[in-house]
Design an enzyme around this catalytic site. Structure first.
Site, PDB file in Angstrom:
ATOM      1  CD  GLN A  76      -2.798  -0.446  -0.129  1.00 46.95           C
ATOM      2  OE1 GLN A  76      -3.160   0.665  -0.498  1.00 46.95           O
ATOM      3  NE2 GLN A  76      -3.702  -1.207  -0.686  1.00 46.95           N
ATOM      4  CB  SER A  77       4.341   1.992  -1.275  1.00 47.71           C
ATOM      5  OG  SER A  77       4.994   2.996  -1.505  1.00 47.71           O
ATOM      6  CG  ASN A  78       0.701   6.679   0.923  1.00 51.86           C
ATOM      7  OD1 ASN A  78      -0.400   6.425   0.418  1.00 51.86           O
ATOM      8  ND2 ASN A  78       1.096   6.607   2.126  1.00 51.86           N
TER       9      ASN A  78
END
Ligand SMILES: Cc1ncc(COP(=O)(O)O)c(C=O)c1O
Length: 338
Positions: A76-78
């Site tokens: 879920q890396s921004n």
């Protein structure tokens, strides 16, 4: 003071707004006027703090003739989502090394990574940690065989080139705060604070370098770590500063930097929110109409509120909390907000 910046692409919508959070200021006892620097609205796949770093990183990638950008992060890396969006915009291929299992249906940032056309590769946490260098070399070799040039930056884009993004953000903030002080007599001559979540240390490193380069003694920069501990980030920030000094011949002494990191709000670990963080997200949403995220800004903001209550900040001095983004990850935590 004039700073010569390295080449940069224009990807973000800048300057981002600086907004007074009047209701939260009241709720925290009216001790410090609290402002939100809305880097969550920096544009380009809606974004957050990473797009500022990417303006410099992708400029360097282009300059070096890259065809493919490789970077990494959690599922879920921004940072990965922002990189995928920015690469799409400037016509670079994007290859993401993702820590964690693929899950369906794709959600939050992961869904957007795919929409932005990035190549996604998933690695179980152990493999990611133990074999990272091998995975990276294999990926580079894969593209080299196909006569494609790669440009790589690590998790969070937290390297010397990326640090320019928050040096520039620091300059932008100084201008906004100086204007604010002219308008609001209660803030005149007051020192001020910049507060931010710390995840890989790059944004904080940029802010600290900005403070040195622009010689601003009137501001204190404070980070709340969302993983690891304060000592770890002091080392990381010095490492980035040292790389910055070597690469850009900067007159700084990285080993003497003592970044102020307030520890104690990580909870069980990275990306594991606890009830106080979820409640903080609810309160801010209901008080200001602003969404914080469960991994970074929610934890850091909870820490900030606790520290304001404890009297850590000089009374009457404005605090600027950088909303570094992360909005999409909230959807991956929907079960926690029932
Ligand atoms: C929303 C958000 N806030 C804060 C951070 C922390 O920034 P940095 O990695 O530069 O420490 C990150 C990334 O790690 C992020 O995605």
């Amino acid at each position: 003071m004039q700073i010569t910046y390295p080449p940069k692409l224009s990807l973000a919508r800048l300057p981002t707004p600086l907004e007074f959070a009047g209701r939260i200021t009241k709720q925290t006892g009216d001790k410090n006027p609290l402002y939100l620097k809305r880097d969550d609205l920096s544009g380009m796949g809606v974004s957050g703090n990473k797009i500022r770093k990417l303006e410099f990183l992708l400029a360097e990638a282009k300059q070096e003739g890259a065809d493919v950008v490789i970077t990494a992060g959690g599922v879920q890396s921004n940072h990965c989502r922002a990189t995928a969006a920015a690469c799409a915009k400037v016509g670079l291929r994007c290859h993401l090394l993702l820590r964690g299992e693929a899950y369906f249906p794709y959600d939050g940032n992961l869904l957007l990574d795919r929409l932005f056309g990035a190549e996604l590769r998933f690695y179980p946490a152990d493999e990611f940690k133990n074999n990272y260098q091998e995975i990276l070399e294999e990926t580079r070799a894969f593209y080299k065989k196909r006569n494609l040039n790669t440009y790589y930056f690590p998790i969070g884009g937290s390297v010397a080139t990326g640090a320019w993004g928050y040096i520039k953000a620091f300059e932008e903030l100084c201008e906004q705060v100086d204007t604010l002080r002219q308008k609001e007599s209660r803030l005149k001559d007051k020192r001020w604070y910049i507060v931010s979540a710390v995840g890989s240390g790059g944004s904080m490193a940029g802010l600290i370098l900005g403070k040195i380069l622009f010689q601003r003694e009137d501001v204190e920069i404070i980070g709340f770590n969302v993983c690891d501990d304060a000592e770890y980030f002091v080392r990381e920030i010095r490492k980035i500063a040292s790389e910055f000094k070597d690469k850009y011949n900067a007159e700084i002494s990285p080993e003497t930097l003592s970044p102020k990191i307030i520890d104690g709000y990580v909870g069980e670990g990275y990306a594991i929110p606890y009830p106080e963080v979820l409640e903080t997200i609810r309160v801010v949403a209901r008080s200001e109409g602003i969404i914080l995220d469960p991994v970074y800004t929610g934890k850091a903001f909870y820490g900030l509120v606790e520290q304001i209550k404890k009297g850590t900040f000089e009374q009457g001095c404005p605090i600027i909390f950088i909303h570094t983004g992360g909005t999409f990850s909230i959807f991956a935590y929907r079960e926690r907000f029932k």
